[in-house]
Motif scaffolding. Structure first.
Motif, PDB file in Angstrom:
ATOM      1  N   PRO A 121       0.827  -1.213   0.000  1.00 13.15           N
ATOM      2  CA  PRO A 121       0.000   0.000   0.000  1.00 13.15           C
ATOM      3  C   PRO A 121       0.862   1.265   0.000  1.00 13.15           C
ATOM      4  CG  PRO A 121      -0.872  -1.598   1.555  1.00 13.15           C
ATOM      5  CD  PRO A 121       0.433  -2.147   1.069  1.00 13.15           C
ATOM      6  N   VAL A 122       0.412   2.248  -0.745  1.00 15.15           N
ATOM      7  CA  VAL A 122       1.171   3.499  -0.882  1.00 15.15           C
ATOM      8  C   VAL A 122       1.024   4.336   0.384  1.00 15.15           C
ATOM      9  CG1 VAL A 122       1.376   5.640  -2.192  1.00 15.15           C
ATOM     10  CG2 VAL A 122       0.845   3.499  -3.368  1.00 15.15           C
ATOM     11  N   PRO A 123       2.126   4.737   1.025  1.00 13.97           N
ATOM     12  CA  PRO A 123       2.021   5.646   2.177  1.00 13.97           C
ATOM     13  C   PRO A 123       1.377   6.958   1.742  1.00 13.97           C
ATOM     14  CG  PRO A 123       4.259   4.780   1.951  1.00 13.97           C
ATOM     15  CD  PRO A 123       3.528   4.411   0.701  1.00 13.97           C
ATOM     16  N   GLU A 124       0.508   7.504   2.562  1.00 15.95           N
ATOM     17  CA  GLU A 124      -0.183   8.732   2.183  1.00 15.95           C
ATOM     18  C   GLU A 124       0.747   9.929   2.090  1.00 15.95           C
ATOM     19  OE1 GLU A 124      -3.594   9.619   4.503  1.00 15.95           O
ATOM     20  OE2 GLU A 124      -4.776   7.985   3.636  1.00 15.95           O
ATOM     21  N   ARG A 125       1.854   9.886   2.806  1.00 14.29           N
ATOM     22  CA  ARG A 125       2.796  11.006   2.768  1.00 14.29           C
ATOM     23  C   ARG A 125       4.205  10.475   3.024  1.00 14.29           C
ATOM     24  NH1 ARG A 125      -0.356  11.077   6.934  1.00 14.29           N
ATOM     25  NH2 ARG A 125      -1.763  12.518   5.863  1.00 14.29           N
ATOM     26  N   PRO A 126       5.224  11.177   2.569  1.00 10.17           N
ATOM     27  CA  PRO A 126       6.603  10.750   2.834  1.00 10.17           C
ATOM     28  C   PRO A 126       7.020  11.155   4.243  1.00 10.17           C
ATOM     29  CG  PRO A 126       6.621  12.775   1.596  1.00 10.17           C
ATOM     30  CD  PRO A 126       5.174  12.398   1.746  1.00 10.17           C
ATOM     31  N   PRO A 127       8.048  10.527   4.790  1.00 12.15           N
ATOM     32  CA  PRO A 127       8.581  10.987   6.073  1.00 12.15           C
ATOM     33  C   PRO A 127       9.075  12.425   5.943  1.00 12.15           C
ATOM     34  CG  PRO A 127       9.449   8.815   5.514  1.00 12.15           C
ATOM     35  CD  PRO A 127       8.752   9.330   4.293  1.00 12.15           C
ATOM     36  N   LEU A 128       8.659  13.278   6.849  1.00 13.91           N
ATOM     37  CA  LEU A 128       9.034  14.686   6.785  1.00 13.91           C
ATOM     38  C   LEU A 128      10.550  14.857   6.819  1.00 13.91           C
ATOM     39  CD1 LEU A 128       7.909  17.577   6.687  1.00 13.91           C
ATOM     40  CD2 LEU A 128       7.933  17.576   9.194  1.00 13.91           C
ATOM     41  N   ALA A 129      11.219  14.053   7.646  1.00  9.86           N
ATOM     42  CA  ALA A 129      12.677  14.170   7.765  1.00  9.86           C
ATOM     43  C   ALA A 129      13.360  13.842   6.444  1.00  9.86           C
ATOM     44  CB  ALA A 129      13.194  13.243   8.860  1.00  9.86           C
ATOM     45  N   TYR A 130      12.795  12.908   5.679  1.00  2.17           N
ATOM     46  CA  TYR A 130      13.374  12.561   4.374  1.00  2.17           C
ATOM     47  C   TYR A 130      13.336  13.761   3.441  1.00  2.17           C
ATOM     48  CZ  TYR A 130      13.198  11.143  -0.491  1.00  2.17           C
ATOM     49  OH  TYR A 130      13.386  11.094  -1.847  1.00  2.17           O
ATOM     50  N   VAL A 131      12.184  14.418   3.332  1.00  2.00           N
ATOM     51  CA  VAL A 131      12.041  15.552   2.414  1.00  2.00           C
ATOM     52  C   VAL A 131      12.934  16.705   2.856  1.00  2.00           C
ATOM     53  CG1 VAL A 131      10.426  17.175   1.365  1.00  2.00           C
ATOM     54  CG2 VAL A 131       9.688  14.846   1.868  1.00  2.00           C
ATOM     55  N   GLU A 132      12.958  16.972   4.160  1.00  2.31           N
ATOM     56  CA  GLU A 132      13.766  18.084   4.665  1.00  2.31           C
ATOM     57  C   GLU A 132      15.248  17.849   4.397  1.00  2.31           C
ATOM     58  OE1 GLU A 132      14.255  20.786   8.716  1.00  2.31           O
ATOM     59  OE2 GLU A 132      13.058  18.956   8.752  1.00  2.31           O
ATOM     60  N   VAL A 144       6.507  29.117   1.860  1.00  4.58           N
ATOM     61  CA  VAL A 144       6.759  28.129   2.902  1.00  4.58           C
ATOM     62  C   VAL A 144       7.568  26.999   2.280  1.00  4.58           C
ATOM     63  CG1 VAL A 144       4.581  26.899   2.443  1.00  4.58           C
ATOM     64  CG2 VAL A 144       5.718  26.614   4.660  1.00  4.58           C
ATOM     65  N   ASP A 145       8.506  26.467   3.041  1.00  5.53           N
ATOM     66  CA  ASP A 145       9.272  25.311   2.584  1.00  5.53           C
ATOM     67  C   ASP A 145       9.745  24.529   3.789  1.00  5.53           C
ATOM     68  OD1 ASP A 145      10.554  24.630  -0.384  1.00  5.53           O
ATOM     69  OD2 ASP A 145      11.615  23.684   1.277  1.00  5.53           O
ATOM     70  N   VAL A 146       9.812  23.212   3.639  1.00  5.97           N
ATOM     71  CA  VAL A 146      10.208  22.346   4.740  1.00  5.97           C
ATOM     72  C   VAL A 146      11.724  22.361   4.960  1.00  5.97           C
ATOM     73  CG1 VAL A 146      10.519  20.225   3.381  1.00  5.97           C
ATOM     74  CG2 VAL A 146       9.721  20.078   5.746  1.00  5.97           C
ATOM     75  N   SER A 147      12.476  22.825   3.964  1.00  9.34           N
ATOM     76  CA  SER A 147      13.935  22.838   4.053  1.00  9.34           C
ATOM     77  C   SER A 147      14.435  24.185   4.557  1.00  9.34           C
ATOM     78  CB  SER A 147      14.546  22.540   2.675  1.00  9.34           C
ATOM     79  OG  SER A 147      15.894  22.941   2.621  1.00  9.34           O
ATOM     80  N   GLY A 148      15.162  24.165   5.658  1.00  7.54           N
ATOM     81  CA  GLY A 148      15.722  25.396   6.186  1.00  7.54           C
ATOM     82  C   GLY A 148      16.707  26.043   5.227  1.00  7.54           C
ATOM     83  N   ALA A 149      17.481  25.217   4.498  1.00 11.35           N
ATOM     84  CA  ALA A 149      18.453  25.766   3.547  1.00 11.35           C
ATOM     85  C   ALA A 149      17.748  26.447   2.382  1.00 11.35           C
ATOM     86  CB  ALA A 149      19.365  24.651   3.049  1.00 11.35           C
ATOM     87  N   MET A 150      16.647  25.865   1.926  1.00  4.79           N
ATOM     88  CA  MET A 150      15.867  26.497   0.856  1.00  4.79           C
ATOM     89  C   MET A 150      15.246  27.808   1.343  1.00  4.79           C
ATOM     90  SD  MET A 150      15.852  24.690  -1.977  1.00  4.79           S
ATOM     91  CE  MET A 150      16.020  23.031  -2.619  1.00  4.79           C
ATOM     92  N   VAL A 151      14.723  27.796   2.549  1.00  6.88           N
ATOM     93  CA  VAL A 151      14.109  28.992   3.120  1.00  6.88           C
ATOM     94  C   VAL A 151      15.113  30.139   3.159  1.00  6.88           C
ATOM     95  CG1 VAL A 151      13.226  29.975   5.278  1.00  6.88           C
ATOM     96  CG2 VAL A 151      12.312  27.807   4.427  1.00  6.88           C
ATOM     97  N   ALA A 152      16.338  29.846   3.555  1.00  7.58           N
ATOM     98  CA  ALA A 152      17.364  30.890   3.622  1.00  7.58           C
ATOM     99  C   ALA A 152      17.596  31.520   2.250  1.00  7.58           C
ATOM    100  CB  ALA A 152      18.661  30.306   4.168  1.00  7.58           C
ATOM    101  N   GLN A 153      17.621  30.693   1.212  1.00  8.52           N
ATOM    102  CA  GLN A 153      17.843  31.233  -0.137  1.00  8.52           C
ATOM    103  C   GLN A 153      16.631  32.024  -0.622  1.00  8.52           C
ATOM    104  OE1 GLN A 153      19.790  29.094  -3.175  1.00  8.52           O
ATOM    105  NE2 GLN A 153      20.887  27.728  -1.795  1.00  8.52           N
ATOM    106  N   ALA A 154      15.430  31.528  -0.323  1.00  7.03           N
ATOM    107  CA  ALA A 154      14.223  32.256  -0.738  1.00  7.03           C
ATOM    108  C   ALA A 154      14.151  33.619  -0.054  1.00  7.03           C
ATOM    109  CB  ALA A 154      12.981  31.426  -0.420  1.00  7.03           C
ATOM    110  N   ARG A 155      14.477  33.661   1.218  1.00 10.11           N
ATOM    111  CA  ARG A 155      14.473  34.941   1.935  1.00 10.11           C
ATOM    112  C   ARG A 155      15.494  35.903   1.335  1.00 10.11           C
ATOM    113  NH1 ARG A 155      14.239  32.276   8.023  1.00 10.11           N
ATOM    114  NH2 ARG A 155      11.963  32.013   8.123  1.00 10.11           N
ATOM    115  N   ALA A 156      16.651  35.378   0.985  1.00  5.43           N
ATOM    116  CA  ALA A 156      17.706  36.225   0.435  1.00  5.43           C
ATOM    117  C   ALA A 156      17.355  36.781  -0.943  1.00  5.43           C
ATOM    118  CB  ALA A 156      19.013  35.437   0.355  1.00  5.43           C
ATOM    119  N   SER A 157      16.397  36.161  -1.631  1.00  6.30           N
ATOM    120  CA  SER A 157      16.024  36.622  -2.968  1.00  6.30           C
ATOM    121  C   SER A 157      15.333  37.976  -2.946  1.00  6.30           C
ATOM    122  CB  SER A 157      15.098  35.598  -3.641  1.00  6.30           C
ATOM    123  OG  SER A 157      13.792  35.627  -3.055  1.00  6.30           O
ATOM    124  N   GLY A 158      14.730  38.331  -1.813  1.00  2.61           N
ATOM    125  CA  GLY A 158      14.020  39.602  -1.710  1.00  2.61           C
ATOM    126  C   GLY A 158      12.648  39.601  -2.350  1.00  2.61           C
TER     127      GLY A 158
END
Length: 399
Positions: free
Chosen positions: A191-202, A266-280
């Motif tokens: 059976p297909v899991p309804e969602r991936p592990p959050l830690a995996y995506v992050e 919004v993004d689950v990755s802190g590293a992505m969030v930092a780059q998005a914020r820096a974009s202005g």
């Protein structure tokens, strides 16, 4: 007057006693004193470097252990400590070389092969990494990490049955239950899991963040952001508030910003969030899970967008319901999904991405109070120079 070599020996023995007792700062001081009395002494250099590694003084250890291994190339412990420091400093190729120097100097250990496998993996050498994981498992068949990583390498190579066996072994030997069951589902008919592990995506996107935009757009010919927003950009529609779900580094935000008063991401990755914020581009970028972000406020939005994001979300019922609550009358919910094979609703692919069927999306849209304004099929990106097809939707609140 006391012979300097005798003084060095005394300080060396004193340092060893401190080290054995766990007094690492004292050991460091005594080894340094011994070295000043007997410069270049291989045994002192090796023990000093090992102490620096234990203290996390990676750069200093690198210099000391380079001298130690040059002075005595037969000192296995020095090579292993040097490799450890190089790993910590993400110097993967030198770490591989140090580990390979250590291998013939003593008995094989599972820990040594595991370290070698991790470095080969970082260097994107899957065949070498697989061999190292298998060597580790030959020495210790209970290593859940090695089974799990072996499974991932075999999955990527298309050897799905053997990958499944590896994930089963990882579970048997205490590997992360949620993660390995997720991996197992991607290569079996379970059976297909309804969602991936959050830690995996992050973790995936934290590691991917630095090279994300170049790799995605140039190497994978990523086009989902432009394809999804093209009708809105061409129409020159104006938006008071835009929500960018899974904003990544801000590719969608940059496209829509000239037509929007505010864009929030919004993004689950802190590293992505930092780059998005820096974009202005954004008024705010939240580090978190997109469903929680949608539920955290009642402030309406007239555009909610998610380009190539739902491949890492899975089942969409809760997301659609939350977007419907946030979307202003006359607003637009724009998103893409990877196209599932005919007759399938929700599939977890061996790529660890979810694919969705068009009928599933339309049923869900109707059930949650949307109507389909636009639906079209077009590539999302490429995989090994072949287009990965997606479905694009623009939904609006049903009247």
């Amino acid at each position: 007057m006391t012979d300097p070599l005798e003084q060095a020996k005394a300080r060396f023995l004193e340092a060893n006693a401190h080290f054995e007792a766990g007094r690492l700062a004292d050991a460091l001081h005594s080894f340094q004193a011994a070295l000043s009395l007997a410069p270049g002494r291989p045994s002192i250099l090796a023990n000093l470097g090992i102490t620096q590694v234990r203290l996390g003084q990676w750069a200093a250890a690198l210099d000391t252990l380079a001298q130690a291994t040059q002075a005595d190339p037969s000192n296995r412990d020095a090579w292993l400590a040097l490799a450890h420091a190089q790993e910590e400093l993400q110097q993967w190729a030198p770490a591989v070389q140090a580990l390979q120097q250590a291998l013939p100097l003593g008995p094989s250990t599972a820990a040594l092969w595991l370290a070698l496998a991790r470095c080969q993996l970082r260097l994107e050498r899957p065949a070498e990494a697989l061999r190292a994981y298998e060597e580790a498992l030959t020495l210790d068949a209970t290593l859940a990490e090695a089974w799990s990583q072996r499974g991932s390498l075999l999955r990527d190579a298309g050897q799905l049955a053997e990958a499944a066996r590896s994930f089963q072994q990882a579970l048997k030997h205490g590997g992360d239950d949620e993660l390995n069951r997720f991996y197992l589902a991607s290569v079996t008919e379970q059976p297909v899991p309804e969602r991936p592990p959050l830690a995996y995506v992050e973790t995936l996107f934290d590691e991917y963040a630095n090279d994300f935009q170049n790799h995605l757009v140039q190497a994978l010919n990523y086009q989902a952001h432009r394809t999804l927003l093209a009708p809105l950009v061409e129409s020159r529609a104006r938006f008071s508030r835009v929500l960018d779900l899974g904003c990544g580094t801000g590719l969608c935000g940059q496209l829509i910003r000239p037509q929007a008063e505010t864009v929030d991401g919004v993004d689950v990755s802190g590293a992505m969030v930092a780059q998005a914020r820096a974009s202005g581009v954004y008024r705010q970028v939240v580090h978190g899970e997109l469903l929680a972000f949608l539920r955290a406020s009642t402030e309406p939005a007239d555009l909610v967008m998610a380009a190539d994001v739902f491949i890492y979300v899975g089942a969409l019922e809760a997301v659609f319901a939350a977007v419907r609550q946030r979307l202003a009358p006359g607003g637009c919910f724009a998103f893409s999904v990877e196209l599932a094979d005919a007759g399938q609703d929700l599939v977890l692919l061996p790529s660890l991405r979810y694919a969705h069927g068009g009928a599933y999306v339309e049923r869900l849209a109707n059930a949650t109070g949307f109507r389909v304004v636009r639906r079209w099929e077009a590539p999302l990106r490429e995989d090994q120079r072949r287009p990965v097809m997606g479905l694009y939707f623009h939904l609006a609140p049903a009247e």
